[in-house]
Motif scaffolding. Structure first.
Motif, PDB file in Angstrom:
ATOM      1  N   ALA A   1      25.288 -20.648  90.438  1.00  0.00           N
ATOM      2  CA  ALA A   1      23.881 -21.017  90.553  1.00  0.00           C
ATOM      3  C   ALA A   1      23.523 -21.998  89.453  1.00  0.00           C
ATOM      4  O   ALA A   1      23.840 -21.777  88.282  1.00  0.00           O
ATOM      5  CB  ALA A   1      22.988 -19.785  90.459  1.00  0.00           C
ATOM      6  N   ALA A   2      22.877 -23.090  89.839  1.00  0.00           N
ATOM      7  CA  ALA A   2      22.344 -24.064  88.886  1.00  0.00           C
ATOM      8  C   ALA A   2      20.834 -23.858  88.841  1.00  0.00           C
ATOM      9  O   ALA A   2      20.178 -23.874  89.882  1.00  0.00           O
ATOM     10  CB  ALA A   2      22.683 -25.487  89.314  1.00  0.00           C
ATOM     11  N   ILE A   3      20.306 -23.660  87.648  1.00  0.00           N
ATOM     12  CA  ILE A   3      18.915 -23.250  87.494  1.00  0.00           C
ATOM     13  C   ILE A   3      18.152 -24.256  86.642  1.00  0.00           C
ATOM     14  O   ILE A   3      18.629 -24.687  85.594  1.00  0.00           O
ATOM     15  CB  ILE A   3      18.817 -21.866  86.808  1.00  0.00           C
TER      16      ILE A   3
ATOM     17  N   ARG B   1      28.341 -15.448  90.538  1.00  0.00           N
ATOM     18  CA  ARG B   1      29.176 -15.032  89.409  1.00  0.00           C
ATOM     19  C   ARG B   1      28.855 -15.844  88.160  1.00  0.00           C
ATOM     20  O   ARG B   1      29.091 -15.399  87.052  1.00  0.00           O
ATOM     21  CB  ARG B   1      30.661 -15.225  89.754  1.00  0.00           C
ATOM     22  N   LYS B   2      28.354 -17.079  88.390  1.00  0.00           N
ATOM     23  CA  LYS B   2      28.127 -17.985  87.272  1.00  0.00           C
ATOM     24  C   LYS B   2      26.739 -18.583  87.364  1.00  0.00           C
ATOM     25  O   LYS B   2      26.284 -18.959  88.437  1.00  0.00           O
ATOM     26  CB  LYS B   2      29.177 -19.103  87.274  1.00  0.00           C
ATOM     27  N   PHE B   3      26.043 -18.647  86.220  1.00  0.00           N
ATOM     28  CA  PHE B   3      24.724 -19.274  86.135  1.00  0.00           C
ATOM     29  C   PHE B   3      24.779 -20.398  85.105  1.00  0.00           C
ATOM     30  O   PHE B   3      25.241 -20.192  83.981  1.00  0.00           O
ATOM     31  CB  PHE B   3      23.655 -18.260  85.698  1.00  0.00           C
ATOM     32  N   ASP B   4      24.335 -21.577  85.492  1.00  0.00           N
ATOM     33  CA  ASP B   4      24.217 -22.705  84.567  1.00  0.00           C
ATOM     34  C   ASP B   4      22.759 -23.146  84.540  1.00  0.00           C
ATOM     35  O   ASP B   4      22.106 -23.246  85.583  1.00  0.00           O
ATOM     36  CB  ASP B   4      25.097 -23.888  85.014  1.00  0.00           C
ATOM     37  N   PHE B   5      22.250 -23.427  83.338  1.00  0.00           N
ATOM     38  CA  PHE B   5      20.861 -23.840  83.183  1.00  0.00           C
ATOM     39  C   PHE B   5      20.803 -25.334  82.882  1.00  0.00           C
ATOM     40  O   PHE B   5      21.556 -25.834  82.046  1.00  0.00           O
ATOM     41  CB  PHE B   5      20.183 -23.036  82.076  1.00  0.00           C
ATOM     42  N   TYR B   6      19.906 -26.038  83.595  1.00  0.00           N
ATOM     43  CA  TYR B   6      19.765 -27.487  83.462  1.00  0.00           C
ATOM     44  C   TYR B   6      18.330 -27.816  83.056  1.00  0.00           C
ATOM     45  O   TYR B   6      17.379 -27.163  83.511  1.00  0.00           O
ATOM     46  CB  TYR B   6      20.054 -28.191  84.794  1.00  0.00           C
TER      47      TYR B   6
END
Length: 507
Positions: free
Chosen positions: A444-446, A474-479
């Motif tokens: 997920a890109a947040i 499984r993976k979260f990345d914050f933008y």
């Protein structure tokens, strides 16, 4: 007198049509003939209407270009479409001017100061360079076009290119019967009626805003263009102009609903009668919240650049069948096929194939093979997965976005719909990334709302209350900001490509 508005400026419809008639002669003098292409590198502006009408008068294809693209992406479309003429805003032209074909005729539209200010550009960027021909002055110097009648051609829209280079969707000229049937269909779908006040919130290089603009131009009492979507400004615009009709995308709804309640209450939106959303599935909670506020005025369609509008869900349809995108419109056929190429039973997801008789057939410019590959039994797929139930169509996701994890199909759109409701989240994208054990897992890109400090643990906890465990990324990345068009579509390819390239694989 009917008028078109953009920010603090306005022109009458008669002025636009008069310049379009003169512009048609200008284009003809520049070498444009029936079946040729005219490229438009324009933001939402009065000149967009003038250029579209002028091109249509010659039986040529208007080719709106996504001006958010990088210079090489803009130049690719110009090279592929091979237009005889390019009409461009001055600041957008500056990014590609030195690389344009030498034989391409170019007309420049000065970029209005308010647009330059909105996009953080200096005033000098809006002026034509020395020697360049200004569209308005050149058109006004011509006599109105009085040439013979031609076959009607729609705009040639380039697909978004999220899975590769975009392709131009080139339709055959419409027959008289198709022109009449299409006009009747779009009146039904968009509620087009004399005296309407229409808001065009999305960029007109996209299929729906472009087609909507064409249809409302002769009917509306007032057309209001937005140069860039802003949630509060949209509410203010609806209140100020008494907007009755609009076409929007679900992301716009999400951003409007996330405004503080005190801000939302400032604006009277009771004039709204017909708001159509298209382009992506709308989370049920979002649509319900919007209708609780705006009333039963929210309509939904399903279709695509290639196939046109295939279904319509009225507010009453949706309240009775939440999650559906409606029933086939008159003259539309829909079928769902499994991976084995055999139609599936009601309620079973598969690839959606449609055909709408009111829309002329098409091909992908320079790629007939791709066009043939998209067809099955006379119906066309635009790459979506969904199912039919009791005559209603339900959308699961894009076929290219579907993730197969440990043999289980997961539709990221469902996860995105849940994430979009999570406190603190402004935008999100969910997609598959490679995994040695499961083949693929979700990432997920947040993008958080300003001043939000939501954490990965909080997002996981929120999703755990709404989704099965295997659907939680499984993976979260914050933008700080996701790569998203003004229309609301996120370029997932740009987000997931690094993961696949790191694994030595291409998507």
């Amino acid at each position: 007198m009917a008028s078109i508005y953009l920010d603090e400026r306005s022109v009458s419809r008669e002025e636009v049509l008069a310049r379009a008639a003169r512009g048609a002669r200008l284009l003809h003098e520049a070498g444009v003939r029936e079946g040729d292409a005219v490229a438009l590198l324009l933001r939402n502006d009065f000149a967009f209407f003038e250029a579209m009408q002028a091109t249509a008068a010659l039986g040529a294809y208007a080719v709106p270009i996504n001006w958010h693209g990088k210079p090489d992406e803009v130049l690719y479309v110009i090279g592929d479409a091979q237009p005889k003429v390019l009409i461009a805003h001055a600041d957008l032209l500056a990014t590609v001017r030195q690389e344009l074909p030498a034989d391409l005729a170019v007309f420049v539209v000065p970029t209005p100061p308010e647009l330059l200010e909105r996009f953080g550009l200096p005033l000098a960027a809006g002026r034509p360079a020395p020697g360049e021909r200004a569209w308005q002055a050149a058109a006004d110097a011509c006599a109105p076009w009085d040439g013979p009648a031609v076959k009607l051609r729609s705009s040639m829209i380039y697909t978004s290119g999220t899975t590769g280079r975009p392709k131009g969707v080139q339709r055959e000229p419409a027959t008289a019967e198709q022109v009449a049937a299409n006009a009747a269909l779009l009146r039904q779908v968009w509620g087009v009626e004399p005296g309407m006040r229409a808001l065009i919130a999305g960029p007109m290089y996209h299929a729906s805003p472009n087609s909507y603009a064409r249809q409302v131009l002769p009917a509306a009492e007032r057309i209001v263009l937005q140069s860039r979507f802003d949630a509060e400004d949209t509410l203010a615009t609806i209140a100020r102009h008494g907007i009755t009709h609009a076409v929007m995308v679900p992301t716009m709804f999400v951003r409007i609903l996330k405004l503080p309640e005190a801000v939302r209450r400032k604006y009277d939106v009771s004039s709204l009668r017909w708001v159509v959303h298209t382009g992506a599935p709308c989370p049920r909670e979002v649509k319900q919240a919007l209708m609780d506020w705006w009333g039963p005025v929210v309509y939904e369609t399903y279709g695509g650049t290639e196939v046109g509008t295939a279904t319509l869900s009225t507010p009453q349809d949706w309240l009775a069948h939440p999650g559906s995108v409606g029933r086939p419109v008159p003259g539309a056929r829909i079928a769902i096929y499994g991976d084995d190429g055999v139609p599936v039973a009601d309620g079973v997801p598969g690839e959606i194939f449609v055909k709408v008789d009111a829309h002329p057939d098409f091909t992908y410019l320079h790629d007939d093979d791709k066009r043939r590959a998209a067809e099955r039994d006379g119906l066309i797929s635009v790459g979506d997965v969904g199912y039919l139930q009791d005559g209603l169509l339900y959308i699961c996701d894009r076929r290219s976005d579907m993730v197969i994890s440990a043999g289980v199909n997961i539709y990221p759109a469902e996860v995105e719909a849940a994430l979009a409701q999570c406190p603190g989240v402004q935008d999100c994208a969910v997609f598959g990334i490679p995994d040695d054990e499961f083949g693929e897992v979700l990432a997920a890109a947040i993008e958080l709302l300003p001043h939000s400090d939501a954490t990965e643990a909080e997002l996981r906890g929120y999703l755990a209350e709404k989704l099965a465990k295997y659907k939680i990324p499984r993976k979260f990345d914050f933008y700080e900001r996701l790569p998203r068009e003004e229309s609301g579509k996120i370029f997932k390819r740009k987000l997931r490509a690094p993961y696949w390239e790191a694994a030595g694989r291409r998507i």
